[in-house]
Design a protein around this motif. Sequence first.
Motif, PDB file in Angstrom:
ATOM      1  N   ALA A 132       0.623  -1.260  -0.301  1.00  0.00           N
ATOM      2  CA  ALA A 132       0.442  -0.035  -0.148  1.00  0.00           C
ATOM      3  C   ALA A 132       0.590   0.798  -0.323  1.00  0.00           C
ATOM      4  O   ALA A 132       0.471   2.111  -0.834  1.00  0.00           O
ATOM      5  N   VAL A 133       1.729   1.361   0.839  1.00  0.00           N
ATOM      6  CA  VAL A 133       2.603   2.238   1.301  1.00  0.00           C
ATOM      7  C   VAL A 133       3.465   2.840  -0.357  1.00  0.00           C
ATOM      8  O   VAL A 133       3.512   3.638  -1.043  1.00  0.00           O
ATOM      9  N   PHE A 134       3.807   1.418  -0.767  1.00  0.00           N
ATOM     10  CA  PHE A 134       5.093   1.360  -2.681  1.00  0.00           C
ATOM     11  C   PHE A 134       4.315   1.713  -3.789  1.00  0.00           C
ATOM     12  O   PHE A 134       4.875   2.439  -4.382  1.00  0.00           O
ATOM     13  N   VAL A 135       2.661   1.540  -3.502  1.00  0.00           N
ATOM     14  CA  VAL A 135       1.927   2.018  -5.120  1.00  0.00           C
ATOM     15  C   VAL A 135       1.445   3.220  -4.808  1.00  0.00           C
ATOM     16  O   VAL A 135       1.836   4.031  -5.957  1.00  0.00           O
ATOM     17  N   ASN A 136       2.739   3.881  -3.726  1.00  0.00           N
ATOM     18  CA  ASN A 136       1.730   5.970  -3.109  1.00  0.00           C
ATOM     19  C   ASN A 136       3.504   6.502  -2.948  1.00  0.00           C
ATOM     20  O   ASN A 136       3.627   7.687  -3.186  1.00  0.00           O
ATOM     21  N   ASP A 137       4.231   5.503  -3.399  1.00  0.00           N
ATOM     22  CA  ASP A 137       5.811   5.890  -2.778  1.00  0.00           C
ATOM     23  C   ASP A 137       6.403   6.948  -3.848  1.00  0.00           C
ATOM     24  O   ASP A 137       6.554   6.351  -5.458  1.00  0.00           O
ATOM     25  N   ASP A 138       7.092   7.865  -4.132  1.00  0.00           N
ATOM     26  CA  ASP A 138       7.610   8.521  -5.211  1.00  0.00           C
ATOM     27  C   ASP A 138       9.087   8.978  -4.860  1.00  0.00           C
ATOM     28  O   ASP A 138       9.334   8.972  -5.583  1.00  0.00           O
ATOM     29  N   SER A 139       8.987   8.384  -4.080  1.00  0.00           N
ATOM     30  CA  SER A 139      11.040   8.641  -3.126  1.00  0.00           C
ATOM     31  C   SER A 139      11.215   8.116  -4.085  1.00  0.00           C
ATOM     32  O   SER A 139      11.737   7.065  -4.854  1.00  0.00           O
ATOM     33  N   GLU A 140      12.597   8.213  -4.239  1.00  0.00           N
ATOM     34  CA  GLU A 140      14.514   7.648  -4.918  1.00  0.00           C
ATOM     35  C   GLU A 140      14.090   6.592  -5.125  1.00  0.00           C
ATOM     36  O   GLU A 140      14.140   5.729  -3.517  1.00  0.00           O
ATOM     37  N   GLY A 141      14.312   4.802  -5.864  1.00  0.00           N
ATOM     38  CA  GLY A 141      14.621   4.643  -5.312  1.00  0.00           C
ATOM     39  C   GLY A 141      13.500   3.194  -4.550  1.00  0.00           C
ATOM     40  O   GLY A 141      13.507   2.415  -4.144  1.00  0.00           O
ATOM     41  N   LYS A 142      12.224   3.884  -3.838  1.00  0.00           N
ATOM     42  CA  LYS A 142      11.275   3.550  -2.935  1.00  0.00           C
ATOM     43  C   LYS A 142      12.211   3.641  -1.804  1.00  0.00           C
ATOM     44  O   LYS A 142      11.429   2.460  -1.678  1.00  0.00           O
ATOM     45  N   ALA A 143      12.770   4.708  -1.680  1.00  0.00           N
ATOM     46  CA  ALA A 143      13.593   4.587  -0.231  1.00  0.00           C
ATOM     47  C   ALA A 143      12.664   5.120   0.716  1.00  0.00           C
ATOM     48  O   ALA A 143      12.707   3.724   2.113  1.00  0.00           O
ATOM     49  N   ASP A 144      11.635   5.257   0.546  1.00  0.00           N
ATOM     50  CA  ASP A 144      10.439   5.236   1.739  1.00  0.00           C
ATOM     51  C   ASP A 144       9.470   3.461   2.052  1.00  0.00           C
ATOM     52  O   ASP A 144       9.217   3.559   3.098  1.00  0.00           O
ATOM     53  N   THR A 145       9.557   3.115   1.006  1.00  0.00           N
ATOM     54  CA  THR A 145       8.614   1.924   1.325  1.00  0.00           C
ATOM     55  C   THR A 145       9.631   0.716   1.900  1.00  0.00           C
ATOM     56  O   THR A 145       9.717   0.468   2.425  1.00  0.00           O
ATOM     57  N   HIS A 146      11.075   1.045   1.530  1.00  0.00           N
ATOM     58  CA  HIS A 146      12.335   0.306   1.922  1.00  0.00           C
ATOM     59  C   HIS A 146      12.451   0.589   3.793  1.00  0.00           C
ATOM     60  O   HIS A 146      12.337  -0.143   4.313  1.00  0.00           O
ATOM     61  N   ALA A 147      12.309   1.912   3.806  1.00  0.00           N
ATOM     62  CA  ALA A 147      11.840   2.398   5.213  1.00  0.00           C
ATOM     63  C   ALA A 147      10.855   1.681   5.738  1.00  0.00           C
ATOM     64  O   ALA A 147      11.197   1.278   7.354  1.00  0.00           O
ATOM     65  N   PHE A 148      10.240   1.745   5.926  1.00  0.00           N
ATOM     66  CA  PHE A 148       8.657   1.776   5.750  1.00  0.00           C
ATOM     67  C   PHE A 148       8.759   0.196   6.960  1.00  0.00           C
ATOM     68  O   PHE A 148       8.237   0.064   7.507  1.00  0.00           O
ATOM     69  N   LEU A 149       9.182  -0.584   5.084  1.00  0.00           N
ATOM     70  CA  LEU A 149       9.515  -2.785   6.065  1.00  0.00           C
ATOM     71  C   LEU A 149      10.394  -2.785   7.124  1.00  0.00           C
ATOM     72  O   LEU A 149      10.063  -3.162   7.794  1.00  0.00           O
ATOM     73  N   ASP A 150      11.542  -1.641   6.816  1.00  0.00           N
ATOM     74  CA  ASP A 150      12.314  -2.053   8.188  1.00  0.00           C
ATOM     75  C   ASP A 150      11.392  -2.234   9.302  1.00  0.00           C
ATOM     76  O   ASP A 150      11.928  -2.483  10.158  1.00  0.00           O
ATOM     77  N   ARG A 151      11.593  -0.436   9.747  1.00  0.00           N
ATOM     78  CA  ARG A 151      10.357  -0.439  10.551  1.00  0.00           C
ATOM     79  C   ARG A 151       9.204  -1.244  11.029  1.00  0.00           C
ATOM     80  O   ARG A 151       9.486  -1.684  12.215  1.00  0.00           O
ATOM     81  N   ARG A 152       8.853  -1.936   9.917  1.00  0.00           N
ATOM     82  CA  ARG A 152       7.646  -2.910  10.570  1.00  0.00           C
ATOM     83  C   ARG A 152       8.315  -4.112  10.680  1.00  0.00           C
ATOM     84  O   ARG A 152       8.157  -4.975  11.899  1.00  0.00           O
ATOM     85  N   ILE A 153       9.741  -4.472  10.242  1.00  0.00           N
ATOM     86  CA  ILE A 153       9.886  -5.353  10.575  1.00  0.00           C
ATOM     87  C   ILE A 153      10.678  -5.487  11.894  1.00  0.00           C
ATOM     88  O   ILE A 153      10.590  -6.400  13.284  1.00  0.00           O
ATOM     89  N   ASP A 154      11.103  -4.466  12.653  1.00  0.00           N
ATOM     90  CA  ASP A 154      12.266  -3.932  13.411  1.00  0.00           C
ATOM     91  C   ASP A 154      11.258  -4.181  14.838  1.00  0.00           C
ATOM     92  O   ASP A 154      11.496  -4.931  15.932  1.00  0.00           O
ATOM     93  N   GLY A 155      10.037  -3.603  14.533  1.00  0.00           N
ATOM     94  CA  GLY A 155       8.849  -4.008  15.844  1.00  0.00           C
ATOM     95  C   GLY A 155       8.276  -5.133  15.518  1.00  0.00           C
ATOM     96  O   GLY A 155       8.326  -5.988  16.621  1.00  0.00           O
TER      97      GLY A 155
END
Length: 222
Positions: free
Chosen positions: A166-189
Amino acid sequence: MITTDFADLTLDELRIALAPDIAASAIFDGWSQAALVAAAEMAGCDVDIARLAFPGAKPMDMIEAWITSVDSAMAAEWPAERLATSKIRERIRTLVAFRLHAVAHIDEAVRRALAVMAQPQNAPRALKLGWRSADIMWRLAGDTATDYNHYSKRAILAGIYSATLAVFVNDDSEGKADTHAFLDRRIDGVMRFEKAKAQLLNKDRELPSLTRFLGRLRYPAR
């Protein structure tokens, strides 16, 4: 260049073979008959044979074949033995990241697929597909749990993956950086939660049993 003789494939094999091209066509045509025809022409497959594989060109049938093709590509690229030297967290992140990379160039097709899967009549099937992909990821990651953890791990990972998409399809950041950061936070949690849960369960095992204590008072050892 390797050519495929589509006439020699089983229907299941044909669906998987056509699925990536259908997804590419879905960027413009949606998950539709037009996308199926365009994919067949792109792949060099007779359109009538393609229609035989997807009767009625039902969107969920095409989406399921596409998800299956991503599952297969992921398993081929990251077999369990290749992941074995990494920590569990990194194994899961690697597998989810592979899936994101596999669809990075067709995010509009992903957006359209999510919209189709969110329709009430498609929700049960969508949940089943999410569970299946999560199960494959956990098995590749080496999970052997057979108790309730087997189910909780898959449910949690399916939730993480769907939220990440859901984040991925709305992510305009370079290299989908925001998506990968979101993923990292969720996995860490999740990893912190699992660690805390394990510590709590271990403490419960260490606590003296009140029932056992009372039993000893009533029936002292001889």
